[in-house]
Design an enzyme around this catalytic site. Sequence first.
Site, PDB file in Angstrom:
ATOM      1  N   SER A 190       0.843  -1.206   0.000  1.00 50.54           N
ATOM      2  CA  SER A 190       0.000   0.000   0.000  1.00 50.54           C
ATOM      3  C   SER A 190       0.869   1.243   0.000  1.00 50.54           C
ATOM      4  CB  SER A 190      -0.897   0.004   1.240  1.00 50.54           C
ATOM      5  OG  SER A 190      -1.518   1.264   1.433  1.00 50.54           O
ATOM      6  N   TYR A 203      -2.273  -1.031  10.293  1.00 50.77           N
ATOM      7  CA  TYR A 203      -2.383  -1.391   8.875  1.00 50.77           C
ATOM      8  C   TYR A 203      -1.151  -0.920   8.109  1.00 50.77           C
ATOM      9  CZ  TYR A 203      -4.159  -1.287   4.059  1.00 50.77           C
ATOM     10  OH  TYR A 203      -4.324  -1.453   2.699  1.00 50.77           O
TER      11      TYR A 203
END
Length: 298
Positions: A190, A203
Amino acid sequence: MANKSKEQGDAQDKMVRPKQAQDHQPGREFQMTPLPEWDVPDELKGARRLAGKVALITGGDSGIGRAVSVAFAREGAKVALVYLDEDRDAQETCALMEKEGAECEIFSGDVSEPAFCQSVVEKTVAKFGQLDVLVNNAAEQHPKDSIEGISPEQLQQTFAANVFSMFYLTKAALPYLEAQADSSIINTTSITAYRGSPGLLDYSASKGAIVSLTRSLSQSLVSKGIRVNAVAPGPIWTPLIPATFSEEKVATFGTDTPMGRAGQPWECATAFVFLASRESSYMTGQVIHINGGEIING
């Protein structure tokens, strides 16, 4: 009625979709408005670049996973699709693959469980006779305002789903990948791994771990002929977004990028096809950034 503040007006001007939220992770695609765009434009459709290959794709029921699954099918691959419990989305994705003339199999289960990961790899090989491509795409995220709000249970679950699963699946898949020429592993990381995210600490940390895993694993497996690369999406319109953020944030999601919009799943899927095919035969340990124009170093 009082006039809107400048901030309210700016937010309204940037609104690109209806306010919406879901109360289930990782989210259900059929409940989204508008639906994500999984299908690539006609001029980019298949050239049989993955003919004869078998791929196992986690989180393959919706979002980026759906787009990758259908793109792989269009390129001639047989696909084993792994998902948690979003049965309707998974069945629709399998139907889309079958329309492309591809064989598909769907498996429901929790990739944070080592036994399930071992089982799904074995079932994939039993069904299709081989395994050429492993796509580690499944993930979850749970926003918190500060580190104080992240419980030990949340931290462990985030890493179990996002990182540990990649270890479990890779370990289970390795003997079969070694048996194939030009096999590959593709991990979904990401943009948050590179620029951070104050509301997604665990995350972001898990996605940073995936970058390091990709680089280290690529060096570990290069002598075996297995390439390991990753894709780092920025804001992409997937079910994880309404399942994670407030209605107001969902409404303007992605408008802060240089391109001024969120990306669509198909805009990521083409990178996965490239990394799975011989077109990327001289690439390993690399990350492709698909983020609407944000410059990321690393």
